[in-house]
Scaffold this motif. Structure first.
Motif, mmCIF file in Angstrom:
data_model
loop_
_atom_site.group_PDB
_atom_site.id
_atom_site.type_symbol
_atom_site.label_atom_id
_atom_site.label_comp_id
_atom_site.label_asym_id
_atom_site.label_seq_id
_atom_site.Cartn_x
_atom_site.Cartn_y
_atom_site.Cartn_z
ATOM 1 N N LYS A 325 0.844 -1.113 -0.032
ATOM 2 C CA LYS A 325 -0.054 -0.123 -0.047
ATOM 3 C C LYS A 325 0.676 1.287 0.003
ATOM 4 C CE LYS A 325 -3.920 2.047 2.687
ATOM 5 N NZ LYS A 325 -4.693 2.096 3.707
ATOM 6 N N GLN A 326 1.971 1.302 0.526
ATOM 7 C CA GLN A 326 2.661 2.232 0.983
ATOM 8 C C GLN A 326 3.489 2.649 -0.413
ATOM 9 O OE1 GLN A 326 5.365 1.142 4.168
ATOM 10 N NE2 GLN A 326 3.965 2.270 5.744
ATOM 11 N N LYS A 327 3.874 1.484 -1.074
ATOM 12 C CA LYS A 327 4.647 1.604 -2.463
ATOM 13 C C LYS A 327 3.696 2.404 -3.456
ATOM 14 C CE LYS A 327 8.076 -2.055 -2.006
ATOM 15 N NZ LYS A 327 8.256 -3.511 -2.466
ATOM 16 N N ALA A 328 2.319 1.686 -3.334
ATOM 17 C CA ALA A 328 1.253 2.271 -4.052
ATOM 18 C C ALA A 328 1.023 3.599 -4.116
ATOM 19 C CB ALA A 328 -0.008 1.528 -4.151
ATOM 20 N N THR A 329 1.347 4.278 -2.924
ATOM 21 C CA THR A 329 0.828 5.862 -2.641
ATOM 22 C C THR A 329 2.280 6.629 -2.699
ATOM 23 O OG1 THR A 329 1.309 5.219 -0.324
ATOM 24 C CG2 THR A 329 -1.095 5.177 -1.295
#
Length: 329
Positions: A325-329
């Motif tokens: 999720k962090q990578k996606a944001t």
């Protein structure tokens, strides 16, 4: 969902079929669908007083049919998260400790190499040295969490270097555990000499007596364990004589004034989040176990350990999802 899980005892009576731990499927071959295996190590030639712990795995299995797949205290449906089997008993050489060590290492290595977590039933405490040898070949020097009435760090007994009172001194000497990341909890009872207990501390272990555990409380002890071990690969060994003999009379060298089963299970439940790579429960001696009291305690210790495997799988999945999720944001 689990590929391997226990039989449903609401549909199939517990007292039917072959005895496996928790009524898990019996498998002699490893495969990629296994997150853990339960295995017996029925060796007790290393015992110094009462013998008969070679029959411990059989006794633990016999009681474990009462266990159910939802752990209420941990709010966990175990087999929604993990898959495991009863792997049967390892082949040992009764009367020959060094040969048995070689056999245990040979049979445990494939389990560790696959990343499967072994949950072993002893047998006397001498078997843990062989388990640690196998684990260290895969993970390097391990942290050790030891629940026990005895430190098991004598240099020798009757002139012998290998028996159930010496495995952790040998493990330090062989550099397969890191004592600076290891802890012994529940130590108590009379000793031969005033310096006996200092041996473990001089080797580098953190040592907590039963009285210190009572004063600190289980919650604070859990915090101390986590601070000590951190994220190191850790092996957990549970000698059933950690419990007061009121709760676990069926053992080789019982010591009075120990913790209750409730205390022990609280401590094990607190180990969630640690990088546990292996576990054993040792020194169950059914010949001295009226009404399966000790077998009940041991089976529940192992049940909590299986639950930890499940919880840690969930925690790791949550961490991976958060990172994505962090990578996606």
């Amino acid at each position: 969902m689990a590929v391997y899980e226990p039989k449903d005892s609401s549909q199939s009576p517990r007292f039917t079929g072959p005895r496996t731990f928790m009524r898990l499927p019996y498998k002699e071959e490893l495969d990629d669908n296994m997150d853990f295996v339960v295995t017996g190590i029925p060796f007790d030639t290393g015992a110094s007083f009462r013998v008969g712990a070679r029959f411990g795995p059989q006794a633990i299995r016999d009681f474990s049919i009462l266990l159910r797949p939802f752990n209420v205290e941990q709010n966990t449906a175990i087999f929604d998260l993990v898959s495991g089997v009863d792997y049967g008993d390892l082949v040992v050489a009764p009367g020959y400790i060094k040969q048995s060590y070689e056999r245990i290492v040979e049979q445990m290595l494939p389990i560790f190499n696959r990343g499967i977590i072994p949950i072993a039933m002893g047998g006397d405490h001498s078997i843990t040295l062989a388990e640690l040898r196998a684990a260290a070949q895969v993970y390097g020097p391990l942290a050790l969490i030891q629940f026990d009435a005895h430190s098991d760090t004598w240099d020798s007994y009757f002139g012998e270097k290998y028996m159930h009172g010496t495995p952790f001194k040998r493990a330090v000497e062989e550099e397969i555990i890191d004592p600076s990341a290891s802890i012994q909890i529940g130590i108590r009872g009379p000793l031969y000499d005033s310096t006996d207990l200092e041996v473990a501390r001089e080797l580098g272990f953190a040592v907590f007596s039963s009285e210190e555990l009572f004063e600190l409380g289980a919650g604070q002890m859990v915090d101390i364990i986590h601070e000590r071990v951190k994220d190191r690969p850790v092996f957990v060994t549970f000698d059933i004589d950690f419990f007061d003999p009121v709760y676990a009379p069926g053992t080789g060298t019982p010591e009075v004034a120990g913790p209750s089963v409730r205390d022990g299970l609280h401590l094990i439940r607190g180990l969630k989040g640690l990088n546990i790579v292996g576990f054993d429960c040792v020194e169950v001696l059914p010949a001295f176990d009226p009404s399966q009291i000790t077998a009940a305690a041991a089976a529940n210790v192992m049940y909590e350990m299986i639950t930890l495997v499940a919880i840690n799988r969930r925690l790791n999945a949550d961490k991976a999802a958060q990172m994505q999720k962090q990578k996606a944001t």
